[in-house]
Design a protein around this motif. Structure first.
Motif, mmCIF file in Angstrom:
data_model
loop_
_atom_site.group_PDB
_atom_site.id
_atom_site.type_symbol
_atom_site.label_atom_id
_atom_site.label_comp_id
_atom_site.label_asym_id
_atom_site.label_seq_id
_atom_site.Cartn_x
_atom_site.Cartn_y
_atom_site.Cartn_z
ATOM 1 N N PRO A 23 0.799 -1.227 0.000
ATOM 2 C CA PRO A 23 0.000 0.000 0.000
ATOM 3 C C PRO A 23 0.835 1.281 0.000
ATOM 4 O O PRO A 23 0.358 2.326 -0.410
ATOM 5 C CB PRO A 23 -0.844 -0.119 1.275
ATOM 6 C CG PRO A 23 -0.058 -1.012 2.164
ATOM 7 C CD PRO A 23 0.646 -1.977 1.236
ATOM 8 N N LYS A 24 2.094 1.195 0.435
ATOM 9 C CA LYS A 24 2.944 2.399 0.473
ATOM 10 C C LYS A 24 3.758 2.589 -0.797
ATOM 11 O O LYS A 24 4.510 3.536 -0.919
ATOM 12 C CB LYS A 24 3.870 2.341 1.691
ATOM 13 C CG LYS A 24 3.101 2.416 2.991
ATOM 14 C CD LYS A 24 4.022 2.491 4.180
ATOM 15 C CE LYS A 24 3.197 2.596 5.456
ATOM 16 N NZ LYS A 24 4.059 2.733 6.629
ATOM 17 N N GLY A 25 3.639 1.676 -1.750
ATOM 18 C CA GLY A 25 4.293 1.855 -3.041
ATOM 19 C C GLY A 25 5.789 1.616 -3.066
ATOM 20 O O GLY A 25 6.514 2.282 -3.798
ATOM 21 N N HIS A 26 6.264 0.641 -2.308
ATOM 22 C CA HIS A 26 7.695 0.317 -2.319
ATOM 23 C C HIS A 26 8.110 -0.449 -3.572
ATOM 24 O O HIS A 26 9.277 -0.438 -3.941
ATOM 25 C CB HIS A 26 8.073 -0.478 -1.068
ATOM 26 C CG HIS A 26 7.901 0.292 0.201
ATOM 27 N ND1 HIS A 26 8.671 1.381 0.524
ATOM 28 C CD2 HIS A 26 7.013 0.136 1.217
ATOM 29 C CE1 HIS A 26 8.288 1.872 1.689
ATOM 30 N NE2 HIS A 26 7.277 1.131 2.132
ATOM 31 N N ILE A 27 7.160 -1.122 -4.193
ATOM 32 C CA ILE A 27 7.458 -1.831 -5.438
ATOM 33 C C ILE A 27 7.656 -0.789 -6.533
ATOM 34 O O ILE A 27 6.780 0.038 -6.778
ATOM 35 C CB ILE A 27 6.327 -2.816 -5.806
ATOM 36 C CG1 ILE A 27 6.217 -3.913 -4.740
ATOM 37 C CG2 ILE A 27 6.562 -3.422 -7.189
ATOM 38 C CD1 ILE A 27 5.008 -4.814 -4.912
ATOM 39 N N THR A 28 8.812 -0.821 -7.171
ATOM 40 C CA THR A 28 9.144 0.208 -8.155
ATOM 41 C C THR A 28 8.842 -0.199 -9.588
ATOM 42 O O THR A 28 8.902 0.634 -10.490
ATOM 43 C CB THR A 28 10.635 0.602 -8.043
ATOM 44 O OG1 THR A 28 11.428 -0.576 -8.192
ATOM 45 C CG2 THR A 28 10.939 1.236 -6.702
ATOM 46 N N GLY A 29 8.539 -1.474 -9.807
ATOM 47 C CA GLY A 29 8.213 -1.934 -11.146
ATOM 48 C C GLY A 29 7.456 -3.242 -11.098
ATOM 49 O O GLY A 29 7.571 -4.007 -10.143
ATOM 50 N N ARG A 30 6.677 -3.475 -12.134
ATOM 51 C CA ARG A 30 5.886 -4.699 -12.221
ATOM 52 C C ARG A 30 5.992 -5.256 -13.639
ATOM 53 O O ARG A 30 5.754 -4.541 -14.612
ATOM 54 C CB ARG A 30 4.416 -4.416 -11.899
ATOM 55 C CG ARG A 30 4.205 -3.903 -10.484
ATOM 56 C CD ARG A 30 2.759 -3.551 -10.234
ATOM 57 N NE ARG A 30 2.601 -3.021 -8.871
ATOM 58 C CZ ARG A 30 1.435 -2.852 -8.268
ATOM 59 N NH1 ARG A 30 0.306 -3.176 -8.891
ATOM 60 N NH2 ARG A 30 1.381 -2.372 -7.052
ATOM 61 N N LEU A 31 6.370 -6.530 -13.712
ATOM 62 C CA LEU A 31 6.410 -7.235 -14.991
ATOM 63 C C LEU A 31 5.488 -8.441 -14.893
ATOM 64 O O LEU A 31 5.412 -9.094 -13.850
ATOM 65 C CB LEU A 31 7.837 -7.682 -15.314
ATOM 66 C CG LEU A 31 8.867 -6.566 -15.476
ATOM 67 C CD1 LEU A 31 10.265 -7.149 -15.612
ATOM 68 C CD2 LEU A 31 8.546 -5.695 -16.667
ATOM 69 N N PHE A 32 4.814 -8.753 -16.007
ATOM 70 C CA PHE A 32 3.773 -9.772 -15.996
ATOM 71 C C PHE A 32 4.030 -10.832 -17.060
ATOM 72 O O PHE A 32 5.072 -10.849 -17.697
ATOM 73 C CB PHE A 32 2.410 -9.108 -16.207
ATOM 74 C CG PHE A 32 2.120 -8.036 -15.196
ATOM 75 C CD1 PHE A 32 1.679 -8.359 -13.925
ATOM 76 C CD2 PHE A 32 2.321 -6.699 -15.503
ATOM 77 C CE1 PHE A 32 1.426 -7.371 -12.980
ATOM 78 C CE2 PHE A 32 2.076 -5.704 -14.569
ATOM 79 C CZ PHE A 32 1.623 -6.043 -13.308
ATOM 80 N N ARG A 33 3.058 -11.698 -17.241
ATOM 81 C CA ARG A 33 3.179 -12.813 -18.178
ATOM 82 C C ARG A 33 3.653 -12.375 -19.564
ATOM 83 O O ARG A 33 4.493 -13.021 -20.166
ATOM 84 C CB ARG A 33 1.840 -13.544 -18.290
ATOM 85 C CG ARG A 33 1.902 -14.727 -19.240
ATOM 86 C CD ARG A 33 0.621 -15.504 -19.253
ATOM 87 N NE ARG A 33 0.453 -16.119 -17.937
ATOM 88 C CZ ARG A 33 -0.574 -16.873 -17.594
ATOM 89 N NH1 ARG A 33 -1.551 -17.094 -18.439
ATOM 90 N NH2 ARG A 33 -0.645 -17.403 -16.402
#
Length: 92
Positions: A23-33
């Motif tokens: 919820p605090k946005g620590h993930i800086t990137g997202r890659l998917f299938r």
């Protein structure tokens, strides 16, 4: 430091879960299938697709499937599959 989640899941499934987990946005990137390489029936997470691919020596992948990280096994930390319960709950 960057935290990038690279999943073989579809965005419409993974994004709501990641929003709850971070919820605090620590993930800086997202890659998917669709970012994976499909080879011999498997989705493989190719770390060279990351923006910082010129420095893979500072990159790790944590996954429960050796096939998922077969292109860069030297960057991998293997983990066990999570089945939705804590290990101690299996004994109950």
């Amino acid at each position: 430091m960057q935290v990038i989640v690279f999943t073989a899941s579809l965005p419409q499934y993974a994004n709501p879960l990641l929003d709850l987990l971070d919820p605090k946005g620590h993930i800086t990137g997202r890659l998917f299938r669709h970012h994976c390489t499909f080879q011999e029936g498997y989705f493989i997470k190719d770390l060279t697709r990351l923006r910082n691919n010129q420095n893979l020596m500072n990159t790790i992948i944590v996954d429960n499937s050796p096939i998922a990280y077969k292109f860069q096994p030297e960057n991998a930390i293997d983990c066990t599959t999570w089945l939705g319960v804590r290990p101690s709950q299996h004994l109950l």
